[in-house]
Structure formats: structure tokens, C-alpha cells
Design a protein around this motif. Structure first.
Motif, PDB file in Angstrom:
ATOM      1  N   LEU A 149       0.833  -1.183   0.000  1.00 15.50           N
ATOM      2  CA  LEU A 149       0.000   0.000   0.000  1.00 15.50           C
ATOM      3  C   LEU A 149       0.877   1.245   0.000  1.00 15.50           C
ATOM      4  O   LEU A 149       1.964   1.242   0.545  1.00 15.50           O
ATOM      5  N   LEU A 150       0.350   2.278  -0.585  1.00 11.49           N
ATOM      6  CA  LEU A 150       1.042   3.555  -0.625  1.00 11.49           C
ATOM      7  C   LEU A 150       0.391   4.463   0.417  1.00 11.49           C
ATOM      8  O   LEU A 150      -0.688   5.017   0.199  1.00 11.49           O
ATOM      9  N   SER A 151       1.007   4.582   1.586  1.00 12.82           N
ATOM     10  CA  SER A 151       0.403   5.265   2.733  1.00 12.82           C
ATOM     11  C   SER A 151      -0.043   6.699   2.479  1.00 12.82           C
ATOM     12  O   SER A 151      -1.162   7.050   2.818  1.00 12.82           O
ATOM     13  N   PRO A 152       0.774   7.566   1.921  1.00 14.92           N
ATOM     14  CA  PRO A 152       0.321   8.955   1.777  1.00 14.92           C
ATOM     15  C   PRO A 152      -0.891   9.103   0.856  1.00 14.92           C
ATOM     16  O   PRO A 152      -1.662  10.036   0.991  1.00 14.92           O
ATOM     17  N   PRO A 160       3.863   1.568  -6.097  1.00 16.43           N
ATOM     18  CA  PRO A 160       4.251   1.539  -7.506  1.00 16.43           C
ATOM     19  C   PRO A 160       4.674   0.163  -8.024  1.00 16.43           C
ATOM     20  O   PRO A 160       4.402  -0.172  -9.159  1.00 16.43           O
ATOM     21  N   GLY A 161       5.274  -0.671  -7.203  1.00 12.11           N
ATOM     22  CA  GLY A 161       5.730  -1.975  -7.671  1.00 12.11           C
ATOM     23  C   GLY A 161       4.652  -3.039  -7.698  1.00 12.11           C
ATOM     24  O   GLY A 161       4.862  -4.135  -8.207  1.00 12.11           O
ATOM     25  N   SER A 162       3.478  -2.734  -7.169  1.00  8.49           N
ATOM     26  CA  SER A 162       2.397  -3.707  -7.097  1.00  8.49           C
ATOM     27  C   SER A 162       1.555  -3.650  -8.370  1.00  8.49           C
ATOM     28  O   SER A 162       1.159  -2.578  -8.809  1.00  8.49           O
ATOM     29  N   THR A 163       1.290  -4.821  -8.957  1.00 14.08           N
ATOM     30  CA  THR A 163       0.525  -4.848 -10.205  1.00 14.08           C
ATOM     31  C   THR A 163      -0.654  -5.805 -10.091  1.00 14.08           C
ATOM     32  O   THR A 163      -0.706  -6.627  -9.183  1.00 14.08           O
ATOM     33  N   GLY A 164      -1.590  -5.698 -11.007  1.00 19.27           N
ATOM     34  CA  GLY A 164      -2.745  -6.591 -11.048  1.00 19.27           C
ATOM     35  C   GLY A 164      -3.889  -6.098 -10.191  1.00 19.27           C
ATOM     36  O   GLY A 164      -3.759  -5.163  -9.407  1.00 19.27           O
TER      37      GLY A 164
END
Length: 91
Positions: free
Chosen positions: A1-4, A23-27
Motif C-alpha cells: 500500500l502507498l500510505s500517503p 508503484p511496484g504492485s501490479t494486477g
């Protein structure tokens, strides 16, 4: 997860949690869990063709099916999802 980028909005009768992927998480996300604590989590599926297909497949063929039964199952396509309805097409 991207916290901000994540957010929370609370009103008298509703709560919305907005989550953003790193950013590195896909799908696509398949499911999420929620609850008052780690020992009381409930799992919910996001609406997707795969999840609807799996749900209806289990409803139509609850025990392990033969290969021919699986091949003859209906093709299910999610057409539209709104807050109060889901539209699917079954072939």
C-alpha cells in the motif's frame, strides 16, 4: 500500500477507506479482509469476472465436478457494477 495516497472518510452512516497500491504492485485485488481485530476478520471479494464465475460455478456445481461438467458451464461476463446492482451476461 502507498500510505500517503490512502484516505479515510467517515460520516454518520458510512465509512470509506481509499487504498492505493505501491508503484511496484501490479494486477487487480481479488479480496480484502476487515474486522475489529486480527482474530475477527471477515473476507470479502471484489466484484470481478473471475470472482463472479467462481461464485456461480460453486453454486451450480458444489461438489468436485468432472472435466466435462466444467467445460459445459456457462460463460459469465461482468458488464456493469454500481453501488446498488451488478449486471452480468451468461452464455
Amino acid at each position: 500500500l502507498l500510505s500517503p495516497e490512502s484516505s479515510v472518510s467517515i460520516s454518520a452512516h458510512n465509512a470509506v477507506v481509499g487504498l492505493s497500491k505501491a508503484p511496484g504492485s501490479t494486477g487487480l485485488w481479488d479480496k480484502f479482509s476487515f474486522g475489529l481485530g486480527p482474530s475477527a476478520l471477515q473476507e470479502r471479494l471484489f466484484v470481478s469476472e473471475e470472482n463472479v464465475d467462481g461464485f456461480l460455478g460453486a453454486a451450480f456445481c458444489p461438489s468436485p465436478c468432472s472435466q466435462s461438467a466444467r467445460e459445459s458451464q456457462a460463460l459469465i461476463e461482468v458488464l456493469d457494477v454500481t453501488e446498488d446492482r451488478i449486471q452480468i451476461r451468461v452464455e
